[in-house]
Every structure is written in structure tokens, then in C-alpha cells.
Write a protein that holds these residues in place. Structure first.
Motif, short mmCIF file in Angstrom:
data_model
loop_
_atom_site.label_atom_id
_atom_site.label_comp_id
_atom_site.label_asym_id
_atom_site.label_seq_id
_atom_site.Cartn_x
_atom_site.Cartn_y
_atom_site.Cartn_z
N ARG A 52 0.85 -1.19 0.00
CA ARG A 52 0.00 0.00 0.00
C ARG A 52 0.89 1.25 0.00
N GLY B 176 -13.84 5.53 -9.72
CA GLY B 176 -12.54 5.01 -9.31
C GLY B 176 -12.11 3.91 -10.25
N ASN B 177 -10.95 3.41 -10.00
CA ASN B 177 -10.52 2.25 -10.76
C ASN B 177 -9.39 1.52 -10.09
N THR B 178 -9.63 0.26 -9.97
CA THR B 178 -8.71 -0.65 -9.30
C THR B 178 -8.73 -1.87 -10.18
N THR C 217 -4.11 -0.75 -7.25
CA THR C 217 -4.88 0.42 -7.70
C THR C 217 -4.05 1.68 -7.79
N ASN D 251 -6.20 4.29 -7.23
CA ASN D 251 -7.40 4.89 -6.65
C ASN D 251 -8.37 5.28 -7.75
N GLU E 85 -4.03 8.40 -3.94
CA GLU E 85 -4.49 7.59 -2.81
C GLU E 85 -4.62 8.37 -1.51
N ASP F 195 -7.81 8.54 0.45
CA ASP F 195 -8.33 7.43 1.27
C ASP F 195 -8.09 7.66 2.76
N TYR G 256 -15.48 7.84 -1.89
CA TYR G 256 -16.38 6.69 -1.90
C TYR G 256 -17.46 6.81 -0.82
N SER H 46 -7.61 1.03 3.29
CA SER H 46 -8.12 0.58 2.00
C SER H 46 -9.33 -0.33 2.20
N SER H 47 -10.04 -0.57 1.10
CA SER H 47 -11.13 -1.55 1.12
C SER H 47 -10.79 -2.78 0.28
N MET H 48 -9.60 -2.81 -0.26
CA MET H 48 -9.28 -3.93 -1.16
C MET H 48 -9.28 -5.25 -0.39
N GLY I 121 -13.72 -1.45 -6.99
CA GLY I 121 -14.97 -0.77 -6.66
C GLY I 121 -14.97 0.09 -5.42
N GLY I 122 -13.80 0.49 -4.90
CA GLY I 122 -13.78 1.35 -3.72
C GLY I 122 -14.52 0.69 -2.58
N ILE J 119 -16.05 -2.89 -2.86
CA ILE J 119 -15.22 -4.09 -3.01
C ILE J 119 -15.62 -5.16 -2.01
N ARG K 215 -17.09 -5.57 -16.70
CA ARG K 215 -15.99 -4.85 -17.36
C ARG K 215 -15.52 -5.69 -18.53
O1 DON Z 1 -7.90 1.30 -1.50
C1 DON Z 1 -9.08 1.55 -1.70
O2 DON Z 1 -9.96 1.09 -1.03
C2 DON Z 1 -9.45 2.45 -2.86
N1 DON Z 1 -8.39 3.34 -3.14
C3 DON Z 1 -9.77 1.57 -4.01
C4 DON Z 1 -10.28 2.35 -5.18
C5 DON Z 1 -11.09 1.55 -6.09
O3 DON Z 1 -11.32 0.40 -5.89
C6 DON Z 1 -11.63 2.24 -7.26
N2 DON Z 1 -12.29 1.28 -8.11
N3 DON Z 1 -13.06 1.04 -8.79
#
Ligand code: DON
Length: 586
Positions: A121, A396-398, A416, A418, A437, A440, A451, A469-471, A490-491, A494, A578
């Protein structure tokens, strides 16, 4: 005593035969595999996963899946394939996979019973202070924490992938980087999805001439589908890492370029920040659910703790009897989600800075106490759990990928930048997109991030701290062997996406394709709304509204990349939400 000799009765004979014959026929014509097989072979299944016997890679990029698979076929293990896929996505999936981001890799090696959670991270730069992200009125300024130079945390991806390979892999870093270098230097054809994702961030990217130069043609025109996207600078950066290892990134030529740019443009990352960055091996959080063992990501992700906390609560309800996406199932799920996300806002943060009460949060007793308060008939208003808030939504995008090899070793990796393409800023001469990031962190207690997640002291910003994080990279074991490997993007969505992949398989007996395709729901305590994807039936929505839920039907949720292994069979699915992903095995 004289045994009575039964007289032969033709009717009785036919009766017995009619009972035995179908059984014999069933055993004879049904291969054993199909008897014990997973519903993937169920001709009635609405969706079918990919299928293999030796190994499999599932990712959101065709190139990454194929690059990882090639490594497996050459005799590499799951970690080798995962690291190769990870570097490849830095080229072919720049919206999430850049070297300038961070993430988590969960590894399970059944041969040694070893489970490791690699934490790469991002960290707050030494100079970062919460006050930097506020406007003149003292309010959080999303522009600063999300879009500018100071939005970037110290990147962890290169250190994390290199550490995983060094400790658990068998191939060289040079081999793992080969497909990435090739694709960066020689290009790959842009597809519709890549072009669309770029056009969505174009306005934001205009702040970075370097990004515009790479991702758009002269004059800012988009690439057409099929035209090659060539990333020469990124190719050179990858070559430097292949030659000198992660030091090239953290102390060598690449580090020079990053810190030089930071100085020029008012960024925060210094030479010291880069040189002192370390990826860590942590102990995964562990739980159980209806006889399955759950391994997932520990803090600084909230993912594993919340997943186990929710599963522990749900274990007390016969979801299988309630039925998939029935009102009752959604109600108990939503209530458990609210309770867990309320805990997230309070108790989770970087364990190197705050004392996260992990064992209490994932204990069965604690869950029993919480779920005892669930009213079977009514939604609990979130402000009865804690004070309310609002959730802005930003794209967002991960990305997540899952791997299994022929020895049964499993890797579940989520990483990610973020937002999609992170801050949108590329470090000149490196091809590296910077993450955003820092958003977050809970910059001001109670003020939601992008988010809609709120936090307090546990996730307060501090120099050198990892933002929460939420990963949720997750590996589920059955009888000590990896059974389900999954994770999602998915922020805040997830954790609930992963939860539903698990319950869809374990409680509702779905095959992994059905589990991934099914309509998802989400509640995160604040805002007090129950989100659902399109496709939940109107009667259920009405019943939930009658119970007190504010139901919001909207965008798709998450994108799970999953593998299930049953006996000698491997099944995998890339999420249809996706396009562009691939589940492929051999
Ligand atoms: O770490 C996290 O929880 C966020 N930064 C993740 C962002 C994320 O999943 C965006 N995605 N679609």
C-alpha cells in the motif's frame, strides 16, 4: 427353524428391478467427476465458467492473463504468474495498474500451509499534513486530495511485486518483466474500452501534458480502436527495473525523475520517502464460514476484517433457505453490512500506527452480539448506529487478478491508483502515472472521501502512514486446499462484492460464473441507502422500501475476477461488468 422358501413372484421381481436398474444405469453412465463436479457442468446453469485442469489466470486484461499463463506453462508457480500479470497490467491496463500505485497480494501455498499477505500500500509522504488538503474555510478540498500533485502517496507496486517474487517466486525479475517491456515498447492495439476510459478522464488529464502525450494523439485526439498504444518511456523504466531491481525505482534513475518532478511541481514525495519505502509481509486475517476457511487481507485494508465480520454475522441466518436476493436475504445482508461499515469508520487504520482491534472484530462472539440486534422486520436507520453523512460519487478504478497453479498454489491480488488513471498526472520521462491515494485518509473526521467513506482518528493522516483501503483479495479453503480465489474493484463496494461472490457460491450453490454475474446489492452504513444493480425485481424493491430502506438502483458494482477449484477441476470467470478481461487456463 425351517426357512420359508419364498415363491418367485414376477411382479415383485419387476418392482425390485425397476428400483435397482436406474441406480446401476446412473452409476454406469455418469462419470464420477460429474457426480461430484461443480454445477459448472450443470447443463441447466445459466452461465458457464472457463475450465482447466492445470492452472489458470483470471484478470481484467487479456494480455496480463496470457502473459501469466505463459509463465505457468513454462513451469513457473502462481506467484511468478501473478507478478508477471501485475507488471503487464501496468502497461495494458494503465487506468489501475501503473507502477505509481499500490495494493495487496494474498498468497496461499498448500504444500507448506503458508499464507502471506504482501502489503504494498502507498504511504503518506513525510511532508504530508492534513492541513494541506483543506481550503481557506478549513474544509476538505477534494481537488487537493484527489487531483493535484499532493494527492499522491509513495508508490508501493514495484516493491510489492519484487518482494513477492523474491520470497515466493521462482523466475527472475527480468523474465517477469519481459512481456510488459515488449508491450510497452512495441505497443498493443487500443480497444474500445481503453479509449472510452481515457475519454472519460481527458479533461482531468489535460493538466498533465505528459499524460496527454502518451494517451492521446497530437492535438488531443483519441486513438482509434486497433491503433497501437506505444509507451516508450514506460518501457525504459521497466527495463531499468529489470536490470537493477526495485532500487532503480526507489533510489536510482527513476527515483531521480520522480523526485525532480515533485520538486518542480510542488509535490511531496522526496528521495527519502522513496528510499525508505518498504513492502511488508503480514499475516492474513483468518476466519471461517459454514465449514470453509477464509483468508483475507489484514489492515491497512479494512477488506478482510469486514468480510469476516459480515460472514460471522451471516452464519447465524439460513441464507440458503431464505433464497438468493430474496427480501429476507437482502435485509439481513444489508443490516450486517451497515454494522460492519460503521466499525470500519471507527476502528480501522494502519496497524503500524494505531491499535486495530482485529481479533475482537473478527470474533464469532462479537458478531453474535451485533447480529442479535437485527430486527427481522425493519431496516435499522443508520443514524441509530451512528451520525449520518453524504456520499459524493466519483469514478474510481482498481483491478484484481486471481491465479492458481498446478501445485494448487493460489494468489489473489488487488492493486490500484485509486481513481481511473490515478491523479491523471504522469511523471515526465518515466511513463509512470501517479496515484491519488491520499484521499483514502480520513482527512477530517466524519467528512466522507470519494467513496462516501467516513473515518476518524484511526485513519487520520500522518507522515509515513498507510491510508486505509477496502481492497479484499481473498482465498477460501476447503479441506486445507484453495477452493475459491477472488477479489474485486470498486472502492467501498469491493468488500460487499467479495462477500456476495462467497455467499453466492457457498450459500446458494452457484457456479462461479453465476456467482459473478448475479445482481449485487450494497450498504455501507453511510449514506443510509441500499444500493442495487439493475435487475433486482420490482416486488423485492417495494418490500425492502416498506421495511424502511431507501433503495437506490444504479451503476454496476465491482468487477470480481474469480477462480474455483474442485477436485482436479479449475473454473474461472472474469466479471462481465468490465469488458476486456479473460479467464484462461490450460
Ligand atoms: O484502496 C481503496 O480502497 C481504494 N483506493 C480503491 C479504489 C477503487 O477500488 C476504485 N475502483 N473502482
Amino acid at each position: 427353524m425351517r426357512r420359508l422358501k419364498k415363491k418367485f413372484s414376477p411382479i415383485r421381481f419387476i418392482q425390485v428391478l425397476s428400483l435397482i436398474f436406474p441406480m446401476i444405469l446412473f452409476l454406469y453412465v455418469t462419470p464420477v467427476s460429474a457426480v461430484e463436479a461443480y454445477p459448472a457442468f450443470d447443463p441447466e446453469a445459466r452461465f458457464h465458467p472457463a475450465f482447466a485442469r492445470q492452472g489458470m489466470v483470471v484478470s481484467e486484461s487479456v494480455y496480463a492473463t496470457r502473459a501469466g499463463l505463459e509463465v505457468l506453462k513454462e513451469g513457473g508457480n502462481a506467484v511468478d504468474a501473478a507478478v508477471t500479470a501485475g507488471f503487464t497490467m501496468a502497461v495494458t491496463y494503465p487506468r489501475a495498474g501503473s507502477l505509481g500505485g499500490g495494493g495487496f497480494m494474498l498468497i496461499y501455498l498448500p504444500g507448506t500451509n503458508e499464507a502471506a499477505a504482501i502489503d504494498y500500500r502507498e504511504k503518506a509522504p513525510g511532508a504530508a499534513r492534513s492541513s494541506m488538503y483543506l481550503n481557506e474555510k478549513g474544509e476538505v478540498d477534494g481537488e487537493k486530495s484527489r487531483h493535484g500533485m499532493i494527492a499522491a502517496g509513495v508508490p508501493g507496486t514495484v516493491a510489492g511485486l519484487a518482494l513477492a517474487l523474491d520470497k515466493y517466486g521462482t523466475i527472475t525479475l527480468e523474465r517477469a518483466l519481459r512481456p510488459a517491456i515488449d508491450l510497452a515498447e512495441n505497443g498493443f492495439p487500443a480497444d474500445e474500452e481503453l479509449i472510452r476510459s481515457l475519454s472519460r478522464v481527458k479533461e482531468r488529464m489535460k493538466a498533465s501534458p505528459e499524460s496527454m502525450k502518451i494517451f492521446f494523439k497530437d492535438g488531443g485526439e483519441s486513438y482509434a480502436a486497433g491503433e497501437p498504444l506505444i509507451q516508450k518511456d514506460l518501457g525504459r523504466t521497466l527495463r531499468q527495473i529489470a536490470e537493477s531491481g526495485p532500487d532503480a525505482f526507489y533510489e536510482g534513475a527513476v527515483a531521480e525523475k520522480i523526485t525532480g518532478f515533485m520538486k518542480e511541481e510542488g509535490g511531496l514525495i522526496t528521495k527519502k520517502d522513496l528510499a525508505s519505502y518498504e513492502a511488508l509481509v503480514r499475516k492474513p486475517v483468518r476466519g471461517s464460514y459454514r465449514g470453509y476457511d477464509i483468508y483475507s487481507m489484514p489492515p491497512p485494508s479494512s477488506g478482510g476484517v469486514l468480510l469476516i465480520e459480515m460472514l460471522n454475522m451471516l452464519e447465524g441466518f439460513p441464507l440458503g433457505t431464505y433464497g438468493h436476493n430474496s427480501t429476507r436475504t437482502i435485509h439481513v445482508m444489508a443490516e450486517c453490512m451497515k454494522l460492519a461499515y460503521a466499525d470500519r469508520s471507527m476502528y480501522l487504520g494502519d496497524p503500524d500506527f494505531v491499535d486495530v482491534p482485529v481479533s475482537r472484530l473478527i470474533s464469532k462472539d462479537y458478531a453474535r452480539g451485533l447480529s442479535a440486534g437485527i430486527d427481522p422486520e425493519r431496516a435499522t436507520p443508520s443514524d441509530r448506529i451512528s451520525p449520518g453523512g453524504t456520499a459524493p460519487r466519483e469514478g474510481g478504478n482498481t483491478t484484481h487478478f486471481s491465479v492458481i497453479d498446478k501445485w494448487g498454489n493460489a494468489v489473489s491480488n488487488t492493486y490500484t491508483l485509486n481513481f481511473s488513471y490515478g491523479s491523471g498526472i504522469t511523471v515526465p520521462g518515466t511513463g509512470i502515472l501517479l496515484n491519488n491515494e491520499m484521499d483514502d485518509f480520513s482527512i477530517t473526521p466524519g467528512v466522507p472521501n470519494a467513496y462516501g467513506l467516513t473515518g476518524g482518528e484511526y485513519n487520520a493522516l500522518a507522515p509515513g502512514k498507510r491510508m486505509l483501503s477496502s481492497m479484499t483479495p481473498t482465498i477460501v479453503l476447503r479441506d486445507g486446499k484453495p477452493f475459491l480465489i477472488t477479489g474485486s474493484v470498486g472502492g467501498s463496494l469491493i468488500i460487499t462484492t467479495v462477500l456476495q461472490v462467497l455467499t453466492n457460491v457457498i450459500d446458494f450453490g452457484m457456479n462461479i460464473a453465476e456467482a459473478a454475474y448475479a445482481v449485487r446489492v450494497h450498504h455501507q452504513w453511510l449514506p443510509d441507502e441500499l444500493r442495487t444493480e439493475r435487475g433486482l425485481n420490482a416486488d423485492t424493491i417495494r418490500l425492502l422500501s416498506d421495511m424502511g430502506y431507501s433503495v437506490v438502483t444504479g451503476d454496476t458494482m465491482g468487477s470480481a475476477q474469480s477462480i474455483v477449484k474442485i477436485g482436479d477441476y479449475i473454473y474461472g470467470t472474469t466479471d462481465p461488468r468490465r469488458p476486456g478481461g479473460l479467464a484462461e487456463g490450460y
